[in-house]
Scaffold this motif. Structure first.
Motif, PDB file in Angstrom:
ATOM      1  N   PHE A  27       6.288   7.696  -4.032  1.00 45.57           N
ATOM      2  CA  PHE A  27       5.857   6.312  -4.193  1.00 45.57           C
ATOM      3  C   PHE A  27       4.389   6.194  -3.823  1.00 45.57           C
ATOM      4  O   PHE A  27       3.959   6.725  -2.795  1.00 45.57           O
ATOM      5  CB  PHE A  27       6.675   5.385  -3.290  1.00 45.57           C
ATOM      6  N   GLU A  28       3.624   5.473  -4.655  1.00 50.84           N
ATOM      7  CA  GLU A  28       2.252   5.144  -4.284  1.00 50.84           C
ATOM      8  C   GLU A  28       2.320   3.906  -3.415  1.00 50.84           C
ATOM      9  O   GLU A  28       2.938   2.902  -3.790  1.00 50.84           O
ATOM     10  CB  GLU A  28       1.402   4.891  -5.522  1.00 50.84           C
ATOM     11  N   VAL A  29       1.714   3.981  -2.233  1.00 53.90           N
ATOM     12  CA  VAL A  29       1.772   2.880  -1.278  1.00 53.90           C
ATOM     13  C   VAL A  29       0.362   2.516  -0.833  1.00 53.90           C
ATOM     14  O   VAL A  29      -0.570   3.316  -0.940  1.00 53.90           O
ATOM     15  CB  VAL A  29       2.665   3.224  -0.058  1.00 53.90           C
ATOM     16  N   TYR A  30       0.235   1.291  -0.323  1.00 53.63           N
ATOM     17  CA  TYR A  30      -1.063   0.728   0.029  1.00 53.63           C
ATOM     18  C   TYR A  30      -1.001   0.090   1.417  1.00 53.63           C
ATOM     19  O   TYR A  30       0.030  -0.415   1.833  1.00 53.63           O
ATOM     20  CB  TYR A  30      -1.455  -0.353  -0.985  1.00 53.63           C
ATOM     21  N   ARG A  31      -2.164   0.108   2.080  1.00 59.62           N
ATOM     22  CA  ARG A  31      -2.277  -0.571   3.374  1.00 59.62           C
ATOM     23  C   ARG A  31      -3.672  -1.174   3.460  1.00 59.62           C
ATOM     24  O   ARG A  31      -4.670  -0.480   3.290  1.00 59.62           O
ATOM     25  CB  ARG A  31      -2.046   0.409   4.520  1.00 59.62           C
ATOM     26  N   SER A  61       4.861   2.786  10.461  1.00 58.07           N
ATOM     27  CA  SER A  61       3.750   1.915  10.087  1.00 58.07           C
ATOM     28  C   SER A  61       4.084   1.159   8.809  1.00 58.07           C
ATOM     29  O   SER A  61       4.813   1.642   7.952  1.00 58.07           O
ATOM     30  CB  SER A  61       2.454   2.713   9.927  1.00 58.07           C
ATOM     31  N   SER A  62       3.527  -0.020   8.710  1.00 58.84           N
ATOM     32  CA  SER A  62       3.803  -0.938   7.607  1.00 58.84           C
ATOM     33  C   SER A  62       2.833  -0.691   6.453  1.00 58.84           C
ATOM     34  O   SER A  62       1.614  -0.722   6.635  1.00 58.84           O
ATOM     35  CB  SER A  62       3.673  -2.374   8.113  1.00 58.84           C
ATOM     36  N   TRP A  63       3.382  -0.454   5.277  1.00 54.73           N
ATOM     37  CA  TRP A  63       2.629  -0.290   4.035  1.00 54.73           C
ATOM     38  C   TRP A  63       3.281  -1.197   3.007  1.00 54.73           C
ATOM     39  O   TRP A  63       4.251  -1.877   3.302  1.00 54.73           O
ATOM     40  CB  TRP A  63       2.655   1.166   3.571  1.00 54.73           C
ATOM     41  N   THR A  64       2.762  -1.223   1.801  1.00 50.83           N
ATOM     42  CA  THR A  64       3.342  -2.042   0.746  1.00 50.83           C
ATOM     43  C   THR A  64       3.291  -1.297  -0.582  1.00 50.83           C
ATOM     44  O   THR A  64       2.461  -0.403  -0.775  1.00 50.83           O
ATOM     45  CB  THR A  64       2.610  -3.405   0.628  1.00 50.83           C
ATOM     46  N   LEU A  65       4.169  -1.697  -1.476  1.00 49.11           N
ATOM     47  CA  LEU A  65       4.141  -1.174  -2.841  1.00 49.11           C
ATOM     48  C   LEU A  65       3.186  -1.981  -3.720  1.00 49.11           C
ATOM     49  O   LEU A  65       2.944  -1.624  -4.861  1.00 49.11           O
ATOM     50  CB  LEU A  65       5.545  -1.209  -3.451  1.00 49.11           C
ATOM     51  N   GLU A 105       6.055  -9.449   0.194  1.00 48.87           N
ATOM     52  CA  GLU A 105       5.036  -8.433   0.455  1.00 48.87           C
ATOM     53  C   GLU A 105       5.425  -7.035  -0.027  1.00 48.87           C
ATOM     54  O   GLU A 105       4.602  -6.131   0.032  1.00 48.87           O
ATOM     55  CB  GLU A 105       4.707  -8.383   1.949  1.00 48.87           C
ATOM     56  N   LYS A 106       6.646  -6.843  -0.464  1.00 52.89           N
ATOM     57  CA  LYS A 106       7.120  -5.518  -0.886  1.00 52.89           C
ATOM     58  C   LYS A 106       6.800  -4.468   0.173  1.00 52.89           C
ATOM     59  O   LYS A 106       6.330  -3.372  -0.114  1.00 52.89           O
ATOM     60  CB  LYS A 106       6.531  -5.132  -2.237  1.00 52.89           C
ATOM     61  N   GLU A 107       7.070  -4.853   1.414  1.00 52.46           N
ATOM     62  CA  GLU A 107       6.747  -4.012   2.548  1.00 52.46           C
ATOM     63  C   GLU A 107       7.690  -2.814   2.640  1.00 52.46           C
ATOM     64  O   GLU A 107       8.878  -2.917   2.398  1.00 52.46           O
ATOM     65  CB  GLU A 107       6.860  -4.823   3.842  1.00 52.46           C
ATOM     66  N   ILE A 108       7.097  -1.686   3.006  1.00 52.60           N
ATOM     67  CA  ILE A 108       7.894  -0.517   3.367  1.00 52.60           C
ATOM     68  C   ILE A 108       7.415  -0.034   4.726  1.00 52.60           C
ATOM     69  O   ILE A 108       6.269  -0.271   5.114  1.00 52.60           O
ATOM     70  CB  ILE A 108       7.806   0.620   2.328  1.00 52.60           C
ATOM     71  N   LEU A 109       8.300   0.585   5.457  1.00 49.08           N
ATOM     72  CA  LEU A 109       7.948   1.156   6.753  1.00 49.08           C
ATOM     73  C   LEU A 109       7.996   2.669   6.621  1.00 49.08           C
ATOM     74  O   LEU A 109       9.045   3.248   6.320  1.00 49.08           O
ATOM     75  CB  LEU A 109       8.911   0.665   7.834  1.00 49.08           C
TER      76      LEU A 109
END
Length: 125
Positions: A27-31, A61-65, A105-109
């Motif tokens: 998955f490409e993720v962003y922060r 840590s919190s990231w998003t899609l 937010e489409k948050e992922i941890l």
């Protein structure tokens, strides 16, 4: 008890990810963050075109899609860094389908890993 919860949550997340994204193993993720967390100084803004950094991470840590959601977090201090990285599904401990809020937010941890690299785009507002 805590170890059991952590393990159960991780296993459920992995099952749900496999069902929601059956053909996806990365998955490409962003922060969106500030320069300091990205390990940069404000003057890096002037000389940067493309920067890759080793991300300092907490155990979780919190990231998003969503790139747009992450970019919004760069504006908090009128300048910021948008981190982008690709992670294997196994590094995701939780994601937005399990969150009780409706923040969109489409948050992922992510499980923190030493040496994780991310590309950085710097913003100034």
């Amino acid at each position: 008890l805590v170890d059991s919860y952590v393990s159960t949550h991780y296993n459920l997340t992995q099952q749900l990810l496999s069902r929601a994204f059956p053909n996806k193993n990365e998955f490409e993720v962003y922060r969106g963050t500030d320069f300091k967390e990205a390990g940069l100084e404000s003057d890096d803004f002037e000389r940067s075109k493309k920067i890759t950094v080793k991300v300092r991470q907490n155990p979780i840590s919190s990231w998003t899609l969503s790139k747009n959601v992450a970019k919004n977090f760069t504006a908090v201090k009128r300048e910021g860094a948008l981190l982008t990285t690709t992670v294997p599904k196994e590094d995701i401990w939780s994601f937005f389908a399990f969150n009780a809020y409706n923040g969109g937010e489409k948050e992922i941890l992510l499980i923190g890993k030493d040496g994780r690299e991310a590309d950085v785009k710097l913003y100034r507002y």
